[in-house]
Design a protein around this motif. Structure first.
Motif, mmCIF file in Angstrom:
data_model
loop_
_atom_site.group_PDB
_atom_site.id
_atom_site.type_symbol
_atom_site.label_atom_id
_atom_site.label_comp_id
_atom_site.label_asym_id
_atom_site.label_seq_id
_atom_site.Cartn_x
_atom_site.Cartn_y
_atom_site.Cartn_z
ATOM 1 N N SER A 140 0.805 -1.236 0.000
ATOM 2 C CA SER A 140 0.000 0.000 0.000
ATOM 3 C C SER A 140 0.835 1.282 0.000
ATOM 4 C CB SER A 140 -0.905 0.017 1.240
ATOM 5 O OG SER A 140 -1.649 -1.153 1.304
ATOM 6 N N THR A 141 1.952 1.272 0.720
ATOM 7 C CA THR A 141 2.732 2.520 0.801
ATOM 8 C C THR A 141 3.319 2.881 -0.566
ATOM 9 O OG1 THR A 141 3.261 1.961 3.080
ATOM 10 C CG2 THR A 141 4.566 3.697 2.073
ATOM 11 N N ALA A 142 3.788 1.867 -1.288
ATOM 12 C CA ALA A 142 4.342 2.128 -2.622
ATOM 13 C C ALA A 142 3.255 2.676 -3.551
ATOM 14 C CB ALA A 142 4.942 0.840 -3.185
ATOM 15 N N GLY A 165 15.985 3.481 -0.295
ATOM 16 C CA GLY A 165 15.452 2.324 0.446
ATOM 17 C C GLY A 165 15.055 1.239 -0.537
ATOM 18 N N ARG A 166 15.314 -0.027 -0.159
ATOM 19 C CA ARG A 166 15.020 -1.151 -1.057
ATOM 20 C C ARG A 166 14.257 -2.250 -0.329
ATOM 21 N NH1 ARG A 166 21.053 -3.924 -1.547
ATOM 22 N NH2 ARG A 166 21.693 -3.437 0.567
ATOM 23 N N SER A 167 13.492 -1.877 0.726
ATOM 24 C CA SER A 167 12.752 -2.921 1.449
ATOM 25 C C SER A 167 11.685 -3.509 0.542
ATOM 26 C CB SER A 167 12.103 -2.346 2.708
ATOM 27 O OG SER A 167 10.965 -1.593 2.362
ATOM 28 N N LYS A 168 11.283 -4.747 0.893
ATOM 29 C CA LYS A 168 10.274 -5.435 0.073
ATOM 30 C C LYS A 168 8.910 -4.782 0.225
ATOM 31 C CE LYS A 168 13.316 -8.177 -1.380
ATOM 32 N NZ LYS A 168 14.109 -7.425 -2.360
ATOM 33 N N VAL A 169 8.702 -4.029 1.319
ATOM 34 C CA VAL A 169 7.370 -3.454 1.556
ATOM 35 C C VAL A 169 7.219 -2.016 1.073
ATOM 36 C CG1 VAL A 169 6.592 -4.946 3.438
ATOM 37 C CG2 VAL A 169 8.046 -2.993 3.955
ATOM 38 N N VAL A 170 8.321 -1.294 0.869
ATOM 39 C CA VAL A 170 8.183 0.088 0.388
ATOM 40 C C VAL A 170 9.120 0.373 -0.805
ATOM 41 C CG1 VAL A 170 7.966 2.524 1.012
ATOM 42 C CG2 VAL A 170 7.731 0.807 2.808
ATOM 43 N N GLY A 171 10.419 0.439 -0.543
ATOM 44 C CA GLY A 171 11.340 0.913 -1.576
ATOM 45 C C GLY A 171 11.310 0.094 -2.865
ATOM 46 N N ALA A 188 18.764 3.619 -4.124
ATOM 47 C CA ALA A 188 19.908 3.775 -3.216
ATOM 48 C C ALA A 188 19.581 3.093 -1.895
ATOM 49 C CB ALA A 188 20.194 5.250 -2.981
ATOM 50 N N HIS A 189 20.620 2.690 -1.174
ATOM 51 C CA HIS A 189 20.421 1.958 0.076
ATOM 52 C C HIS A 189 21.599 2.213 1.000
ATOM 53 C CE1 HIS A 189 23.139 -0.725 -1.967
ATOM 54 N NE2 HIS A 189 22.306 -0.704 -2.994
ATOM 55 N N SER A 190 21.685 1.439 2.075
ATOM 56 C CA SER A 190 22.706 1.732 3.094
ATOM 57 C C SER A 190 24.133 1.529 2.576
ATOM 58 C CB SER A 190 22.474 0.883 4.344
ATOM 59 O OG SER A 190 22.747 -0.469 4.063
ATOM 60 N N LYS A 191 24.282 0.797 1.474
ATOM 61 C CA LYS A 191 25.645 0.561 0.944
ATOM 62 C C LYS A 191 25.967 1.520 -0.215
ATOM 63 C CE LYS A 191 26.062 -3.073 3.666
ATOM 64 N NZ LYS A 191 24.782 -2.961 4.354
ATOM 65 N N ALA A 207 11.512 8.793 -0.663
ATOM 66 C CA ALA A 207 12.317 8.419 0.502
ATOM 67 C C ALA A 207 11.590 7.387 1.340
ATOM 68 C CB ALA A 207 12.626 9.654 1.339
ATOM 69 N N ALA A 208 12.260 6.251 1.613
ATOM 70 C CA ALA A 208 11.693 5.184 2.451
ATOM 71 C C ALA A 208 12.836 4.513 3.184
ATOM 72 C CB ALA A 208 10.930 4.187 1.597
ATOM 73 N N VAL A 209 13.411 5.244 4.128
ATOM 74 C CA VAL A 209 14.639 4.818 4.785
ATOM 75 C C VAL A 209 14.438 4.571 6.288
ATOM 76 C CG1 VAL A 209 17.001 5.521 5.325
ATOM 77 C CG2 VAL A 209 16.070 6.027 3.084
ATOM 78 N N GLY A 210 13.766 5.514 6.941
ATOM 79 C CA GLY A 210 13.613 5.408 8.388
ATOM 80 C C GLY A 210 14.771 6.045 9.138
ATOM 81 N N ARG A 211 15.340 7.108 8.549
ATOM 82 C CA ARG A 211 16.406 7.889 9.216
ATOM 83 C C ARG A 211 15.952 9.350 9.239
ATOM 84 N NH1 ARG A 211 17.670 3.525 9.967
ATOM 85 N NH2 ARG A 211 19.513 2.335 9.434
ATOM 86 N N PRO A 212 15.721 9.891 10.444
ATOM 87 C CA PRO A 212 15.151 11.244 10.510
ATOM 88 C C PRO A 212 15.996 12.299 9.785
ATOM 89 C CG PRO A 212 15.897 10.484 12.691
ATOM 90 C CD PRO A 212 15.962 9.319 11.763
ATOM 91 N N ASP A 228 7.918 11.615 0.661
ATOM 92 C CA ASP A 228 8.634 11.096 1.835
ATOM 93 C C ASP A 228 7.739 10.141 2.628
ATOM 94 O OD1 ASP A 228 10.197 10.708 4.077
ATOM 95 O OD2 ASP A 228 10.347 12.833 4.631
ATOM 96 N N ALA A 229 8.091 8.838 2.599
ATOM 97 C CA ALA A 229 7.305 7.846 3.353
ATOM 98 C C ALA A 229 7.843 7.664 4.771
ATOM 99 C CB ALA A 229 7.328 6.505 2.637
ATOM 100 N N GLY A 230 8.987 8.222 5.056
ATOM 101 C CA GLY A 230 9.642 8.012 6.345
ATOM 102 C C GLY A 230 8.778 8.434 7.528
ATOM 103 N N ILE A 231 8.785 7.618 8.560
ATOM 104 C CA ILE A 231 8.097 7.965 9.813
ATOM 105 C C ILE A 231 9.110 7.770 10.931
ATOM 106 C CG2 ILE A 231 6.186 7.477 11.389
ATOM 107 C CD1 ILE A 231 4.695 6.172 9.069
ATOM 108 N N ASN A 232 9.525 8.847 11.543
ATOM 109 C CA ASN A 232 10.519 8.777 12.627
ATOM 110 C C ASN A 232 10.039 9.662 13.767
ATOM 111 O OD1 ASN A 232 12.714 7.557 10.755
ATOM 112 N ND2 ASN A 232 12.143 9.453 9.703
ATOM 113 N N VAL A 264 -2.707 8.344 2.860
ATOM 114 C CA VAL A 264 -3.000 7.720 1.551
ATOM 115 C C VAL A 264 -2.764 6.211 1.643
ATOM 116 C CG1 VAL A 264 -2.570 7.817 -0.938
ATOM 117 C CG2 VAL A 264 -2.256 9.874 0.445
ATOM 118 N N THR A 265 -1.749 5.805 2.400
ATOM 119 C CA THR A 265 -1.468 4.375 2.582
ATOM 120 C C THR A 265 -2.678 3.664 3.196
ATOM 121 O OG1 THR A 265 0.889 4.768 2.861
ATOM 122 C CG2 THR A 265 0.049 2.714 3.769
ATOM 123 N N ASN A 266 -3.262 4.265 4.223
ATOM 124 C CA ASN A 266 -4.430 3.644 4.872
ATOM 125 C C ASN A 266 -5.600 3.516 3.900
ATOM 126 O OD1 ASN A 266 -3.009 3.530 7.234
ATOM 127 N ND2 ASN A 266 -3.826 5.452 8.040
#
Ligand code: NAP
Length: 282
Positions: A140-142, A165-171, A188-191, A207-212, A228-232, A264-266
């Motif tokens: 849903s977030t994507a 971010g490259r998570s399976k649920v967002v990035g 892009a990702h942590s590496k 942005a879907a990282v989780g870093r404020p 920006d999908a980040g929630i911190n 929007v995700t909800n």
């Protein structure tokens, strides 16, 4: 602030209007759309989120049922529970609250969940269909991030898009959707060694990282569109992965946190539940 504010609330309201109409059409045929929110143990934030979802769902004619397993439940018990919902024809969708406690990290929900109730696109079937360009349930977030672009009349076709971010649920699914929209996509990702090098090239930045406030004004180019999908949580305040105040002086359009991708995700999730319930008739 010079950027256009990409407010998620009117986007969510428009989606929910359609959801309510479809849910009521189902109710007239004695079909009650139902989403199960499954959690393991109890967390304050999970409880607040599930209650919010329950209120929102009820307003649209969708039953949101909360189910909690004990914090010490075994991987097998969780797997059985998720698999059993697939066999229950009165359940149209299941969302499992993440992250799971450490002893359950080995549980592969993508393998045990019936694709029929996979309203958030986590199963191998739906992820595979997305990768193959076939119709699929997508996280849903994507979808919400793309809905925000669409609502603002921003076409990603031919633009340089960066997904942080490259998570399976967002990035990852967001990058797939941008590709489907004919953007030229970088992930892009942590590496990623020089983040600024890639962020400065982006015309659209997800942005879907989780870093404020990871993304600062000097890291982006003038005119960039930022979603920006980040929630911190910082000092009791919700902030995104992007420094909103500073970047809104450089960007052409930007989502706020909160009030951007979240609502929007909800709405997208509830739409997915109604779509699932509509399949009961076929
Ligand atoms: P996640 O699974 O932790 O993934 C984070 C991603 O960010 C990973 O790919 C990670 O790279 C990358 N990353 C971490 N630090 C980085 C850095 N310094 N530079 C570049 N990339 C970095 O998180 P998620 O579930 O995708 O969630 C991301 C954010 O979205 C979180 O803030 C979450 O709360 C939020 N979220 C919002 C919604 C909504 O509705 N608005 C829904 C879901 C999630 P590696 O892959 O290399 O580890």
């Amino acid at each position: 602030m010079t950027a256009v504010l990409l407010d998620g609330r009117p986007v969510a309201a428009e989606i929910l209007q359609g959801v309510a109409a479809r849910a009521h059409a189902l109710l007239e045929r004695d079909i009650q759309p139902c989403l199960v929110f499954l959690s393991v143990g109890a967390s304050e934030s999970g409880l607040m989120y599930s209650r919010r979802l329950e209120r929102l769902g009820t307003r649209q004619g969708i039953r949101v049922s909360r189910r909690s397993l004990p914090p010490d439940c075994s991987p097998a018990a969780l797997e059985r529970e998720v698999a059993a919902f697939g066999a229950d024809k009165a359940v149209d969708g299941v969302v499992v609250q993440m992250p799971l406690p450490g002893n359950l990290r080995s549980v592969d929900l993508s393998a045990v969940m019936d694709p029929r109730i996979d309203v958030d696109g986590i199963t191998v079937e739906n992820a595979g269909r997305l990768a193959l360009g076939l119709p699929a349930r997508v996280p849903s977030t994507a979808v919400a991030m793309m809905e925000i672009l669409h609502h603002a009349g921003i076409d990603p076709a031919g633009r340089r898009a960066l997904v942080l971010g490259r998570s399976k649920v967002v990035g990852h699914p967001a990058a797939e959707l941008l590709l489907r929209g004919d953007a030229t996509v970088t992930t892009a990702h942590s590496k990623t060694p020089d983040l600024t090098f890639v962020t400065r090239q982006a015309e659209i930045l997800f942005a879907a990282v989780g870093r404020p406030r990871l993304i600062r004004a000097e890291m982006v180019s003038p005119g960039v569109v930022i979603v920006d999908a980040g929630i911190n949580v910082v000092g009791g305040e919700l902030v995104g992965d992007v420094d909103f105040e500073a970047c809104s002086e450089v960007a052409s359009a930007i989502t706020p946190v909160p009030g951007g991708v979240g609502p929007v995700t909800n709405a997208v999730l509830l739409r997915s539940v109604v779509e699932s319930a509509e399949r009961r008739q076929r």
